[in-house]
Design a protein around this motif. Structure first.
Motif, PDB file in Angstrom:
ATOM      1  N   VAL A 197      -1.708   3.799   3.745  1.00 23.21           N
ATOM      2  CA  VAL A 197      -1.214   3.914   2.368  1.00 23.21           C
ATOM      3  C   VAL A 197      -2.062   3.066   1.427  1.00 23.21           C
ATOM      4  O   VAL A 197      -2.341   3.473   0.290  1.00 23.21           O
ATOM      5  N   ALA A 198      -2.503   1.894   1.905  1.00 25.32           N
ATOM      6  CA  ALA A 198      -3.353   1.046   1.062  1.00 25.32           C
ATOM      7  C   ALA A 198      -4.643   1.783   0.695  1.00 25.32           C
ATOM      8  O   ALA A 198      -5.116   1.697  -0.433  1.00 25.32           O
ATOM      9  N   TRP A 243      10.630  -2.631  19.133  1.00 25.31           N
ATOM     10  CA  TRP A 243      10.141  -3.207  17.875  1.00 25.31           C
ATOM     11  C   TRP A 243       8.653  -3.485  17.828  1.00 25.31           C
ATOM     12  O   TRP A 243       8.014  -3.161  16.818  1.00 25.31           O
ATOM     13  N   CYS A 286      -4.892   4.969   0.369  1.00 28.61           N
ATOM     14  CA  CYS A 286      -4.518   5.963  -0.641  1.00 28.61           C
ATOM     15  C   CYS A 286      -4.393   5.329  -2.022  1.00 28.61           C
ATOM     16  O   CYS A 286      -4.721   5.949  -3.033  1.00 28.61           O
ATOM     17  N   VAL A 287      -3.885   4.083  -2.075  1.00 27.13           N
ATOM     18  CA  VAL A 287      -3.731   3.418  -3.373  1.00 27.13           C
ATOM     19  C   VAL A 287      -5.100   3.188  -3.996  1.00 27.13           C
ATOM     20  O   VAL A 287      -5.307   3.396  -5.194  1.00 27.13           O
ATOM     21  N   PRO A 342       5.511   2.940   6.010  1.00 27.34           N
ATOM     22  CA  PRO A 342       5.100   3.436   4.692  1.00 27.34           C
ATOM     23  C   PRO A 342       4.382   4.771   4.838  1.00 27.34           C
ATOM     24  O   PRO A 342       3.748   5.028   5.860  1.00 27.34           O
ATOM     25  N   GLY A 343       4.532   5.628   3.833  1.00 30.20           N
ATOM     26  CA  GLY A 343       3.888   6.928   3.887  1.00 30.20           C
ATOM     27  C   GLY A 343       4.825   8.035   4.310  1.00 30.20           C
ATOM     28  O   GLY A 343       4.518   9.198   4.127  1.00 30.20           O
ATOM     29  N   THR A 344       5.975   7.677   4.898  1.00 27.52           N
ATOM     30  CA  THR A 344       6.974   8.697   5.229  1.00 27.52           C
ATOM     31  C   THR A 344       8.352   8.199   4.827  1.00 27.52           C
ATOM     32  O   THR A 344       8.682   7.038   5.051  1.00 27.52           O
ATOM     33  N   THR A 354      11.504   5.918   7.761  1.00 25.93           N
ATOM     34  CA  THR A 354      11.432   5.375   6.408  1.00 25.93           C
ATOM     35  C   THR A 354      10.725   4.030   6.377  1.00 25.93           C
ATOM     36  O   THR A 354      10.055   3.696   5.405  1.00 25.93           O
ATOM     37  N   LEU A 355      10.878   3.262   7.457  1.00 25.93           N
ATOM     38  CA  LEU A 355      10.304   1.915   7.477  1.00 25.93           C
ATOM     39  C   LEU A 355       8.786   1.955   7.493  1.00 25.93           C
ATOM     40  O   LEU A 355       8.138   1.096   6.911  1.00 25.93           O
ATOM     41  N   ILE A 410       3.863   0.241  11.756  1.00 24.74           N
ATOM     42  CA  ILE A 410       4.006  -0.143  10.353  1.00 24.74           C
ATOM     43  C   ILE A 410       2.687  -0.687   9.821  1.00 24.74           C
ATOM     44  O   ILE A 410       2.255  -0.340   8.716  1.00 24.74           O
ATOM     45  N   VAL A 411       2.010  -1.523  10.637  1.00 29.79           N
ATOM     46  CA  VAL A 411       0.717  -2.066  10.208  1.00 29.79           C
ATOM     47  C   VAL A 411      -0.284  -0.934   9.985  1.00 29.79           C
ATOM     48  O   VAL A 411      -0.952  -0.875   8.946  1.00 29.79           O
ATOM     49  N   ASN A 469       0.584   1.061   6.927  1.00 24.91           N
ATOM     50  CA  ASN A 469       0.325   0.262   5.735  1.00 24.91           C
ATOM     51  C   ASN A 469      -1.135   0.388   5.325  1.00 24.91           C
ATOM     52  O   ASN A 469      -1.447   0.559   4.135  1.00 24.91           O
ATOM     53  N   LEU A 470      -2.031   0.303   6.317  1.00 25.39           N
ATOM     54  CA  LEU A 470      -3.460   0.420   6.007  1.00 25.39           C
ATOM     55  C   LEU A 470      -3.767   1.802   5.435  1.00 25.39           C
ATOM     56  O   LEU A 470      -4.549   1.935   4.498  1.00 25.39           O
TER      57      LEU A 470
END
Lengths: 171, 140
Positions: free
Chosen positions: A79-80, A65, A82-83, A117-119, A114-115, A72-73, A76-77
């Protein structure tokens, strides 16, 4: 039996933590009864196996984990970013190899994909997973197989266990 | 000490809120359902995660075990949200949604319909004469 027992202990600990009743014997007794009833229903539904109660992989999953949370962190950055700048996105959908042998291992790998983000894992088919990715680089990373190897390692404890069971059956 | 705790927990909550906001902005800006799901997962993971960590620092373990309940919320969220995301993505593909690509060409990987054909209940729901993959149908 091992699965029934670990499910019962897990459920009762959950009940204790959620209720916070430590002393009243009546309430504790009712907690034991409700946990036992749930184990009975799970047994009737034939859910008491390595998939329904995956105790064998629990320890290694806990070790897996922290690495997953760090991924995941990071994603997340990504994808952020990309937003903020939508011109960066170039979605792809491609099959990614999954080397896990058991269904539980494949579920862990697909859920990990899936967990982050981005995939998104869309379909599992034998030894491969259909993945939709926001950036082409993520598919490339998945082909690199770092996450695949680590899920393999978590799954490894399950296989070692089933080997031991088969070994004792033969002996 | 409590000041440090307050500063850290508020930083977590504000940054988590920021990620939720970005997630919402992404929902509006991205072109199709699949890319929008990527944006939504931003709020599901780091957004919710940071807010819960911030609340955890505020609550501590708590007299009535509030902290443990917060951790459980996070764990259940992390276990259930990928399942919902996966189901939504596959349902969208089965319903005939084409993933948006930058050059407008179809994606290199496609849903394997042999597998879906086993799930009769999924195919029943589709309108007759409408296929998710007409080009595959044409080949047959």
């Amino acid at each position: 039996m091992k699965h029934a027992l670990s499910l019962f202990v897990g459920l009762f600990v959950l009940w204790l933590l959620l209720s916070g009743h430590w002393s009243d014997p009546l309430l504790l007794g009712l907690g034991v009864v409700s946990a036992a009833l749930t184990v009975f229903v799970a047994w009737r539904m034939e859910g008491l196996d390595h998939e329904g109660v995956p105790v064998a992989v629990a320890l290694r999953a806990l070790a897996y984990w922290p690495w997953l949370l760090w991924q995941i962190v990071l994603s997340n950055l990504a994808v952020a970013r990309c937003v903020i700048d939508p011109d960066r996105i170039a979605p792809r959908m491609a099959w990614v190899p999954a080397s896990q042998r058991t269904d539980l291992g494949k579920v862990m790998f697909a859920n990990s994909i899936t967990l982050t983000p981005g995939t998104i894992s869309v379909q599992v088919d034998g030894g491969r997973i259909l993945v939709h990715a926001l950036e082409p680089g993520s598919i490339h990373d998945l082909h690199g197989g770092e996450m695949d190897r680590r899920t393999d390692w978590v799954e490894g404890s399950l296989e070692r266990l089933s080997d031991a069971v088969h070994g004792s059956g033969k002996a | 000490m409590s000041l440090v705790l307050d500063v850290v927990s508020w930083a977590c909550i504000v940054i988590g809120g920021l990620f939720c906001l970005l997630s919402g902005i992404g929902l509006v800006r991205f072109p199709d359902v699949f890319t929008r799901m990527h944006a939504a997962s931003l709020g599901d993971t780091l957004g919710a995660g940071l807010i819960i960590v911030g609340l955890l620092l505020q609550a501590g373990l708590g007299a009535d075990l509030v902290g443990i309940k917060l951790v459980m919320i996070l764990v259940f969220l992390l276990f259930t949200s990928p399942v919902a995301t996966h189901a939504l993505a596959q349902a969208a593909l089965l319903d005939g949604q084409r993933p948006w690509t930058r050059d407008g060409r179809p994606t290199e990987g496609k849903l394997d319909l042999r597998d879906a054909a086993d799930d009769d209940f999924l195919l029943d729901d589709r309108a007759p004469g409408r296929s998710a993959f007409p080009d595959q149908e044409a080949e047959r």
